[in-house]
Design a protein around this motif. Structure first.
Motif: not given
Length: 387
Positions: A245-248, A265-269
């Motif tokens: 996951g990557t932040g803005t 985002a990592l959790g979603t990935s």
């Protein structure tokens, strides 16, 4: 594919140009430019596209002119055969993947041990051929400096990242980052789930080099770091096939915020199996990815079915979507949909009756907006005329 000895000595003029090139490359390393800037500098000075691979043949970075298909072809060649120290492999431009480019692959080493490979689209220029060994030496130096971190160095970097994140959204984080000699305008968080803890340790070493970051750590299988440029192409070239996951991108004082976004985002990935980039201002899209497909479909059905199943339901949905985009302006919605404003007002009243919601309430608007976005409505759809 053929294996040949390294090139021999060239002319005095070539040696002079090679000396200048070597000084320029050394200056890049001295300024702390990292592997990527070293490759970029080589391409700028010689016109040659170059790429770096680890000792297993995995791509670690490339200059912009090194084509992705060529990167793949080199990786496949290294899977079959790798050049020993002092020798090179030449890929001839006979295959479609090489796109007419002749590629030379040489190894670079540290402590007489092969650490990785340099691939270059050779131009035949004397100064470039003469300076390849120097470029390999500098790559080996970067390898030793970044990839072969000892445990105290890893702990120090982990502690530095931890301190930045603990300081949160205040001036202290910015002061610490500046104190580490990092003078950048923006940072972004990156969170990756390694296959196992040993893989996480390898990733810490590799990513420190290819992303040129000192703010990196792993906690169990989770690798976290702050990067100072868009990492997506580099990670794509590295062929990392694990959840990430990557932040803005944010100002350095808000580094902790971007890292929190990366963790979300990592959790979603982890759930859907593809890299996820958190998007500020697009929470509806992020939530759509987080929710399970079954839950999302049930939510959309519950919210939109009274409208969908009504007479002219598709027109009502487009009207609602456009009305929300136009900040609940009847006049602007009528203009965009090219109908009379009384028609829009009647449709909005009808939607309110069907849903039983006060459409002026923020909770109702949020629920309807999320459902419409999850259903796939895009702004361009609302431009269709509906008389």
């Amino acid at each position: 594919m053929s294996t040949e000895d390294a090139p021999g000595i060239a002319s005095v003029e070539g040696l002079q140009r090679a000396l200048g090139l070597q000084m320029e490359l050394t200056a890049i390393v001295t300024r702390g430019g990292g592997v990527q800037r070293l490759l970029t500098g080589w391409q700028h000075q010689t016109g040659e596209a170059v790429a770096v691979f680890d000792r297993l043949g995995r791509p670690l970075g490339r200059s912009t002119a090194f084509l992705p298909e060529t990167l793949t072809a080199v990786g496949e060649a290294l899977a079959e055969s790798r050049p020993r120290l002092g020798r090179s492999i030449h890929l001839h431009p006979g295959t479609e993947a090489l796109a007419g480019q002749a590629v030379e692959i040489v190894s670079f080493a540290g402590n007489d041990t092969v650490r990785g490979y340099l691939a270059r689209v050779a131009s035949g220029e004397e100064s470039a051929s003469l300076t390849v060994d120097s470029l390999c030496s500098l790559l080996a130096l970067e390898y030793e400096r970044h990839w072969l971190l000892d445990e105290p160095a890893r702990r120090k970097r982990a502690e530095q990242l931890g301190r930045v994140l603990e300081l949160g959204d205040d001036g202290g984080a910015l002061a610490l980052i500046r104190g580490l000699g990092i003078n950048v305008d923006e940072v972004r968080g990156l969170a990756i789930e390694a296959r196992h803890e040993t893989h996480a340790e390898v990733l810490v070493d590799d990513l420190a080099a290819i992303l040129n970051t000192t703010l990196i750590r792993h906690r169990g299988r989770i690798v976290e770091c702050l990067v100072f440029s868009d990492p997506r192409q580099t990670l794509l070239d590295y062929q990392l096939d694990v959840p990430m996951g990557t932040g803005t991108p944010v100002h350095p004082r808000h580094a902790a915020r971007s890292m929190r976004q990366a963790a979300l985002a990592l959790g979603t990935s982890q759930r859907i199996g593809v890299p996820i980039e958190y998007q500020d201002g697009a929470t509806h899209e992020f939530l759509s990815r987080v929710a399970s497909p079954d839950y999302l479909e049930a939510f959309v059905e519950a919210v939109l079915s009274p409208i969908e199943h009504a007479r002219n339901g598709d027109v009502l949905l487009r009207t609602l979507f456009t009305w929300l985009i136009e900040r609940r302006s009847v006049e602007a919605t009528a203009t965009r949909m090219r109908v009379h404003r009384h028609t829009i007002r009647n449709r909005i009243q009808r939607i309110a009756q069907l849903t039983g919601h006060d459409l002026e309430g923020i909770e109702a608007q949020t629920e309807l907006w999320l459902a419409l976005k999850a259903r796939g409505f895009q702004e361009i759809e609302s431009a269709s005329p509906n008389g």
